[in-house]
Enzyme design. Sequence first.
Site, PDB file in Angstrom:
ATOM      1  N   CYS A  14      12.831  24.807  42.280  1.00 55.33           N
ATOM      2  CA  CYS A  14      13.976  24.639  41.381  1.00 55.33           C
ATOM      3  C   CYS A  14      14.942  23.630  42.004  1.00 55.33           C
ATOM      4  CB  CYS A  14      14.653  25.984  41.160  1.00 55.33           C
ATOM      5  SG  CYS A  14      16.361  25.872  40.626  1.00 55.33           S
ATOM      6  N   CYS A  17      18.318  24.976  42.704  1.00 58.15           N
ATOM      7  CA  CYS A  17      18.317  25.786  43.925  1.00 58.15           C
ATOM      8  C   CYS A  17      18.393  24.884  45.155  1.00 58.15           C
ATOM      9  CB  CYS A  17      17.048  26.631  44.003  1.00 58.15           C
ATOM     10  SG  CYS A  17      16.725  27.594  42.520  1.00 58.15           S
ATOM     11  N   ASP A 399      17.734 -16.818  53.723  1.00 61.22           N
ATOM     12  CA  ASP A 399      17.684 -17.608  54.943  1.00 61.22           C
ATOM     13  C   ASP A 399      16.564 -18.638  54.746  1.00 61.22           C
ATOM     14  OD1 ASP A 399      17.858 -18.322  57.740  1.00 61.22           O
ATOM     15  OD2 ASP A 399      16.050 -17.128  58.020  1.00 61.22           O
ATOM     16  N   ASP A 598      15.007 -12.824  58.189  1.00 62.17           N
ATOM     17  CA  ASP A 598      13.986 -12.274  59.077  1.00 62.17           C
ATOM     18  C   ASP A 598      14.367 -12.298  60.554  1.00 62.17           C
ATOM     19  OD1 ASP A 598      13.816 -15.095  59.317  1.00 62.17           O
ATOM     20  OD2 ASP A 598      11.789 -14.897  60.128  1.00 62.17           O
ATOM     21  N   ASP A 602      20.088 -13.134  61.460  1.00 61.60           N
ATOM     22  CA  ASP A 602      20.348 -12.718  60.073  1.00 61.60           C
ATOM     23  C   ASP A 602      20.910 -11.300  59.986  1.00 61.60           C
ATOM     24  OD1 ASP A 602      19.386 -15.057  58.704  1.00 61.60           O
ATOM     25  OD2 ASP A 602      17.369 -14.441  59.279  1.00 61.60           O
TER      26      ASP A 602
END
Length: 701
Positions: A14, A17, A399, A598, A602
Site C-alpha cells: 500500500c 502505508c 562543453d 565530461d 565541467d
Amino acid sequence: MTEIRKFHLENLDCANCAAKIEEGVQKMPGVRFAKVNFATSSIHLDADNLKDVENKIREMEPEVRFRSTETPKTGLDAGAKRELTLIIISLVLFILGLVFDQWLDKWPYFSGQWVVFMVAYLVSGYRVLWRAVQNLRNRNWFDETFLMSISTVGAIAIGELPEAVGVMLFYQIGEFVQQRAVNRSRNMIQSLLDVRPDSATLIRENEEEVEVLPQEVSIGDTILVRPGEKVPLDGTVLSGQSQIDASILTGESMPITVSEGSEVYAGTVNQNGVLKILVNRTIETSSVSKMLELVQSAANRKARTELFITKFAKIYSPLMVLLALMVAFGPPLIVPGETFAKWIYRALVLLVVSCPCALVISIPLGYFGGIGGASRRGILVKGANFLDVLAEVRTVVFDKTGTLTKGEFKVSEIMPENGISKESLLKLAVYAESHSNHPVANSIRQAYTNLTGDMPNGAKEVITEYDQVAGYGIRARVNGDTVVVGNDAFLHLEDIQHPTCDVPGTVIHVSLNQNYQGYLVVRDEPKPEAKAAVEQLHRIGVENVLMLSGDQEGVVKSVSESVGLDGYQAGLLPDEKVNHLEDLLKEHKTGRVAYVGDGINDAPALARADVGIAMGAFGTDAAKETADVVLMTDSISRVPEAIIIGRRTRRIVWQNIGIALGIKALFILLGVLGAASMWEAVFADVGVTVLAVLNSTRGLR
C-alpha cells in the site's frame, strides 16, 4: 559517523502505508535519515536503534515485516496463496447467497442470509477490519482500511448485506490484482537490475584457474572470461580479442570489439573470444554496481508532483469523510421527507469511491518506471525530481572537447617555413613536448611516428631546460638550442617574427633560436552524431543549443557552425563558464537549463545548471559524481532522448492523476445523486488503481 543502509519491507502493498511509515520513522528520536521506496519495497535508514525502528513499523503497519535483505519472489508466495484461497471461499459463499436468496429469506429472522453473507464478509474482510482497528488504536486515521470498514459496516447496519459483502470481496479481489500488477512492475525493475555477475574465474600465479565470488577478487588480480560469460569486474584486457555486448550499460545493441589494452566493464557479456583481464576496480566500485546504486536510490529523490500528492492525500481523506457525514445527515435533517437510510447509503458509496490509493501508488511507480526505462537506454537519472526538470528543459549548453567533439586530437596540417622539412619541424615539437602528457602533445608524437615510422632517439635526454608557460606553450633547451612551441600569443610574447597569425584550428607554432620554423594544425573532429543530436533537440522544442568552451575562438566557431549550434562562448575558464551559465539561468526563466560535460573542469557548471548531464564512459569521476544524469555511453544523441523520457514520464504521471481524480470525481457526483451503487464504487476505487498501475509500467518499456 553517518551510514545509510538499505532494508527490505516485506508485505508493503500500500503506497499510502509507505508514506505513513516514512513519516512515522522520520519523527523518531535517533533517526537521522529515513526514505521509503514503495517501488522497490525498501527503506533507506540512518538510525541508532534498528530494533526501535522495526517496532515502530510493526506498530504502524502490523503486516509489514522489516528485513535486512530482500528475498526475490517468483510466482505466488504462501501469503498470496492464502489470500487467494480466502477470496475463492468468500466468492463461493457470496454466489450461493445470491442464488439461494429466496430460500434463505424463509429462515426465521432472515438468519440464513446473515449466516451466509456474514461468513463471506468476515472471510474476505477480516484483515481489512483488523488493520482498521489497529490503525485506530495507533491513531492512524482515514486510511483506506478505515474508509472501507466504515462503509461496509454501515451497509450492514442499514440491511444491505449483499452489497457489504460484494464491496469487501471485490475490494480484496482488486487489491489482489493490484498487488500482482505492482509485483510485476517490481519484477521488471528487478530483472533490469539483476545484471551483477555471481562468479569470476581467478587466475592464480601458477596459472591455476579458480572459480570465486566477485567480492573475493582484488585490484591487480587477473581473471578469465570465456565466451557467453558476463564480465565480473571492470578491468583492462591483457590478452585475447572478442565482441562485447555492453547494452546493459550503454543501451547500444551493437557489440563493441575489444582487444589487448581495451577497457571492459562488469555486467557486459563476452560474446565470442576468451579474454584475460587485469582487474582495476572491486565489485563495489565497478560501473555496474554504481549503476545499480544510482537506479535503486533514485526514487528516494521525490519529484514535486509526488511530494504534492502525498501531502494532498493527507488532506483529501479527512475531507472525504467530512463530505460523507454531510451527505449522510445534511439532507435528512434539512429536506422534509428525506430518509436517513437513503442518504447514509449514498454517503457510504462516497466513502468507497474516495480511497486515495490510485493517486498515491501510481505516481511513484510512474517515476520509477521512467528511471528504469531510462537506465535500459544507458541513461542514469539520479532522482525522480530530475525527470521533472528534464521535462522542462528549453536550453541545452554543451562543453566542447570530449562532449561535442571526439576528444581525439590529430595533426591535420604540417606547414614548415624557411626551408625546414616536415620531419624536422615535427622533431623539434616532439622534443619540446616530450615531458607533456597533454592530448595535443600525444597527437604530435603520433604524427611523427606516422611520418617516420619511429620516435626520435633520446628525446628527453637532449633537453637541459624545460619551462611550461601556462596558457601559452613550452620553452626548452634542446641540444643547446632554444626551442619555443606554443600559440600565436606566445610568439608575440617572445618577440618572434612570424608571417601567419590567424590560422583556423588549434595551431602549434615552432621557433628555433628566435627563428620561426613553421606551424602544426591540430584538430579535434565533432562526433559523427553531434549534428543530428542538435537537430533533434531543436525538433523536440529546445529553444537554445549553445556551447561554452575554454578553447580559442576560431576552433570553437568552426565546431559551432559544423554542428548547427545557436551560439557559443570561447576562451572560458571554469569559473567563467559558471558565470555565463548564471546569466543564461537568469535569461531563460520560462524553461530549465541543462549543461552537458565530461571533464573535471565541467564539475562547477554541472553542479550549477538546473540539470547536469555527464558523459559516463570516458568522463571524469568528478563530472559523474556532480551530475544529475549520467550517460553510460558518450553518445550525445542520448541528451534529447533523456529529455523525451522526462516528458513522457511526466505525461504518464499526469495521465494517472487525471484518470484517478476524473473517474473518482464522476462517481462521487453519481453517488451523491443516487445514480451509482456500491458496485460501481468498487470499480471507481480498485479498478482505477489497477488501471493507473498498469499505465505506470509503460515507462519501463
